[in-house]
Design a protein around this motif. Sequence first.
Motif, mmCIF file in Angstrom:
data_model
loop_
_atom_site.group_PDB
_atom_site.id
_atom_site.type_symbol
_atom_site.label_atom_id
_atom_site.label_comp_id
_atom_site.label_asym_id
_atom_site.label_seq_id
_atom_site.Cartn_x
_atom_site.Cartn_y
_atom_site.Cartn_z
ATOM 1 N N ALA A 222 0.985 -1.554 -0.080
ATOM 2 C CA ALA A 222 0.331 0.043 -0.230
ATOM 3 C C ALA A 222 0.914 1.200 0.216
ATOM 4 O O ALA A 222 0.565 2.294 -0.700
ATOM 5 C CB ALA A 222 -0.454 -0.237 0.912
ATOM 6 N N VAL A 223 1.928 1.345 0.794
ATOM 7 C CA VAL A 223 2.336 2.343 1.162
ATOM 8 C C VAL A 223 2.966 2.519 -0.739
ATOM 9 O O VAL A 223 3.209 4.229 -1.065
ATOM 10 C CB VAL A 223 4.218 2.138 1.837
ATOM 11 N N LEU A 224 4.350 2.207 -1.566
ATOM 12 C CA LEU A 224 4.323 1.974 -2.071
ATOM 13 C C LEU A 224 3.790 2.039 -2.961
ATOM 14 O O LEU A 224 3.819 3.006 -4.353
ATOM 15 C CB LEU A 224 5.284 0.417 -2.796
ATOM 16 N N GLN A 225 1.874 1.880 -3.405
ATOM 17 C CA GLN A 225 1.151 1.805 -4.589
ATOM 18 C C GLN A 225 1.304 4.143 -4.014
ATOM 19 O O GLN A 225 0.749 4.567 -5.000
ATOM 20 C CB GLN A 225 0.056 1.751 -4.318
ATOM 21 N N VAL A 226 0.486 3.681 -2.837
ATOM 22 C CA VAL A 226 0.667 5.568 -2.786
ATOM 23 C C VAL A 226 1.959 6.988 -3.908
ATOM 24 O O VAL A 226 1.692 7.595 -4.189
ATOM 25 C CB VAL A 226 0.783 6.210 -1.415
ATOM 26 N N GLN A 228 3.779 5.340 -6.230
ATOM 27 C CA GLN A 228 3.284 5.770 -7.602
ATOM 28 C C GLN A 228 2.320 6.416 -7.669
ATOM 29 O O GLN A 228 2.493 7.087 -8.629
ATOM 30 C CB GLN A 228 2.677 4.329 -7.922
ATOM 31 N N GLU A 229 1.137 5.963 -6.976
ATOM 32 C CA GLU A 229 0.095 7.623 -7.096
ATOM 33 C C GLU A 229 0.714 9.201 -7.760
ATOM 34 O O GLU A 229 -0.393 9.665 -7.978
ATOM 35 C CB GLU A 229 -1.087 6.629 -6.440
ATOM 36 N N ARG A 230 1.606 9.083 -6.312
ATOM 37 C CA ARG A 230 2.055 10.453 -5.808
ATOM 38 C C ARG A 230 2.486 10.998 -7.087
ATOM 39 O O ARG A 230 2.802 11.731 -6.844
ATOM 40 C CB ARG A 230 1.757 10.780 -4.691
ATOM 41 N N GLY A 231 3.837 9.895 -7.632
ATOM 42 C CA GLY A 231 4.818 10.623 -8.896
ATOM 43 C C GLY A 231 5.982 10.550 -7.972
ATOM 44 O O GLY A 231 6.419 11.415 -7.874
ATOM 45 N N ILE A 232 5.738 10.115 -6.586
ATOM 46 C CA ILE A 232 7.081 10.041 -5.942
ATOM 47 C C ILE A 232 8.080 8.989 -5.449
ATOM 48 O O ILE A 232 7.429 8.082 -6.870
ATOM 49 C CB ILE A 232 6.801 11.049 -4.315
ATOM 50 N N LEU A 233 8.548 9.016 -5.164
ATOM 51 C CA LEU A 233 9.685 7.087 -5.233
ATOM 52 C C LEU A 233 9.700 6.524 -3.949
ATOM 53 O O LEU A 233 9.158 7.289 -3.297
ATOM 54 C CB LEU A 233 11.094 7.945 -4.873
ATOM 55 N N GLY A 234 9.662 4.869 -3.581
ATOM 56 C CA GLY A 234 9.728 5.126 -2.777
ATOM 57 C C GLY A 234 10.049 3.328 -2.286
ATOM 58 O O GLY A 234 10.715 3.171 -3.587
ATOM 59 N N PHE A 235 10.427 2.739 -1.484
ATOM 60 C CA PHE A 235 10.830 1.274 -1.108
ATOM 61 C C PHE A 235 10.191 0.048 -1.353
ATOM 62 O O PHE A 235 9.792 0.032 -0.067
ATOM 63 C CB PHE A 235 12.242 1.340 -0.175
ATOM 64 N N GLY A 236 10.475 -1.255 -1.346
ATOM 65 C CA GLY A 236 9.473 -2.412 -0.735
ATOM 66 C C GLY A 236 9.960 -2.930 0.452
ATOM 67 O O GLY A 236 11.265 -2.221 0.568
ATOM 68 N N LEU A 237 9.359 -4.089 0.209
ATOM 69 C CA LEU A 237 9.876 -4.804 1.531
ATOM 70 C C LEU A 237 8.665 -5.654 1.577
ATOM 71 O O LEU A 237 8.362 -6.612 1.121
ATOM 72 C CB LEU A 237 9.422 -3.871 2.939
ATOM 73 N N SER A 243 6.220 -4.356 -9.780
ATOM 74 C CA SER A 243 5.067 -4.658 -10.293
ATOM 75 C C SER A 243 3.849 -3.623 -9.551
ATOM 76 O O SER A 243 2.538 -2.972 -10.502
ATOM 77 C CB SER A 243 4.120 -6.060 -10.515
ATOM 78 N N PHE A 244 3.734 -3.459 -8.439
ATOM 79 C CA PHE A 244 3.133 -2.385 -8.330
ATOM 80 C C PHE A 244 3.563 -0.606 -8.370
ATOM 81 O O PHE A 244 2.170 -0.520 -7.650
ATOM 82 C CB PHE A 244 3.265 -2.753 -6.877
ATOM 83 N N ALA A 245 4.823 -0.497 -8.694
ATOM 84 C CA ALA A 245 4.822 0.729 -8.481
ATOM 85 C C ALA A 245 6.369 0.588 -9.460
ATOM 86 O O ALA A 245 7.584 1.006 -9.152
ATOM 87 C CB ALA A 245 5.625 1.409 -7.309
ATOM 88 N N PRO A 246 5.786 0.860 -10.833
ATOM 89 C CA PRO A 246 7.216 0.088 -11.345
ATOM 90 C C PRO A 246 7.729 1.766 -12.067
ATOM 91 O O PRO A 246 8.987 1.953 -12.545
ATOM 92 C CB PRO A 246 6.164 -0.187 -13.276
ATOM 93 N N ASP A 247 7.153 2.498 -11.457
ATOM 94 C CA ASP A 247 7.678 4.246 -11.977
ATOM 95 C C ASP A 247 7.984 4.700 -10.795
ATOM 96 O O ASP A 247 8.615 5.549 -10.440
ATOM 97 C CB ASP A 247 6.927 4.795 -12.401
ATOM 98 N N ALA A 248 8.261 4.017 -9.147
ATOM 99 C CA ALA A 248 8.231 4.105 -7.930
ATOM 100 C C ALA A 248 9.283 3.845 -7.141
ATOM 101 O O ALA A 248 10.272 3.728 -6.383
ATOM 102 C CB ALA A 248 7.254 4.683 -7.311
ATOM 103 N N GLN A 249 9.184 2.366 -7.686
ATOM 104 C CA GLN A 249 10.822 1.681 -5.889
ATOM 105 C C GLN A 249 12.082 1.526 -6.766
ATOM 106 O O GLN A 249 12.538 1.893 -7.915
ATOM 107 C CB GLN A 249 9.859 -0.028 -6.640
ATOM 108 N N ASN A 294 14.810 2.695 -11.105
ATOM 109 C CA ASN A 294 14.493 4.314 -11.053
ATOM 110 C C ASN A 294 15.426 5.477 -10.107
ATOM 111 O O ASN A 294 15.118 5.847 -9.529
ATOM 112 C CB ASN A 294 13.037 4.754 -10.603
ATOM 113 N N MET A 295 16.584 5.206 -10.430
ATOM 114 C CA MET A 295 17.686 6.289 -10.131
ATOM 115 C C MET A 295 18.791 6.021 -10.838
ATOM 116 O O MET A 295 18.911 5.687 -12.057
ATOM 117 C CB MET A 295 18.213 5.818 -9.015
#
Length: 358
Positions: A222-226, A228-237, A243-249, A294-295
Amino acid sequence: MLIQKKPLLAVVALCLGITQQALAQDDPLSIAFVYDSAIENNSWTGQHDSGRQAVEAHFGDRVTTQYVENVEPGPDAASTMQDLANSGVDMIFATSVAFSDTTISVAAQFPDVFFENANGDTTADNVATYAARDYQGMTIEGHIAGQLTATNEIGIVAPFPIPVVMRNINAFAIEMRRVNPNANLNVAWINRWNDPPAATEAANTLVDNGADILVQFSDSPAVLQVAQERGILGFGLSSDMLSFAPDAQLTAVVNDYGPYYISRVQAALDGTWQSTATWDGLGTNMVAMADYTNMPEDVANSARALEQALASGQRRSFQGPISAQGGSEIVAEGQVLGDESLLTMDFFVEGVIGAAPN
């Protein structure tokens, strides 16, 4: 029955001196896995179930496996384990720290059943514990985030203020501050391991307050999906969530329990199973990093170099200097915080914004 509460020891430790007899050659080992959430969530429980499937693939008809998911800690977990043991199960993997007390209690009632508890801190004659040094991966994430944040505000959604969680938060913040002394790690508590709506709400609040990178520490994407939706970056766990956040993870701390489960099942089959406390990390691939995406390539290369240094022991996540919130030094330069301190961690380091709830 001998019961000991003790620190986990690296790789394998503290054999308590019992060895169960091997099963008859034509008698399959019956194994059960107890999960506190659903296997479909692609995170913590999903990785343990991948380990269960690895056991089936490796041993074939020498074993049978089953699982029970969405088991609540406490009476539900106790009755589940009791039912499994009474049904003839030979080996139970209880895959949550929330099952620790229950595992010890039920194991005392079934001395001929092997019990293994993930992230537990208590062993007994027929109870072993195992855990992954996820904090090593969190160190790498902090290294990346400190270089990429534009706002110097990073957000993490956290479940409970227990040592395993605080240890991971601190590992991230220590390395984040080493590469970027101006960066902050803002903590939002949801007091749930797996509550996607609460995690989503907390993640959005962190972004609204300026976070441009989100850290996943709850048992869903869920956090990583946010992110993705908000156009920022994040980390999975726990698993690769690309696959849930191809542009964010950016990457994810991935757990691989298959080799551990296979080794423990083999020991049960051989009659060499003993109570142990295992704590493995990057060096044994119980912890691995998902692809760096994405870096910029220079950031990815520096992350790979740090990963290799942590895996080899050349670098340590909790090597000084380290200061606590408020600035007081707690680990001097050249010193390293030992496992016993890591396993009982109840404080935050400099760079973490927020306090642990009472």
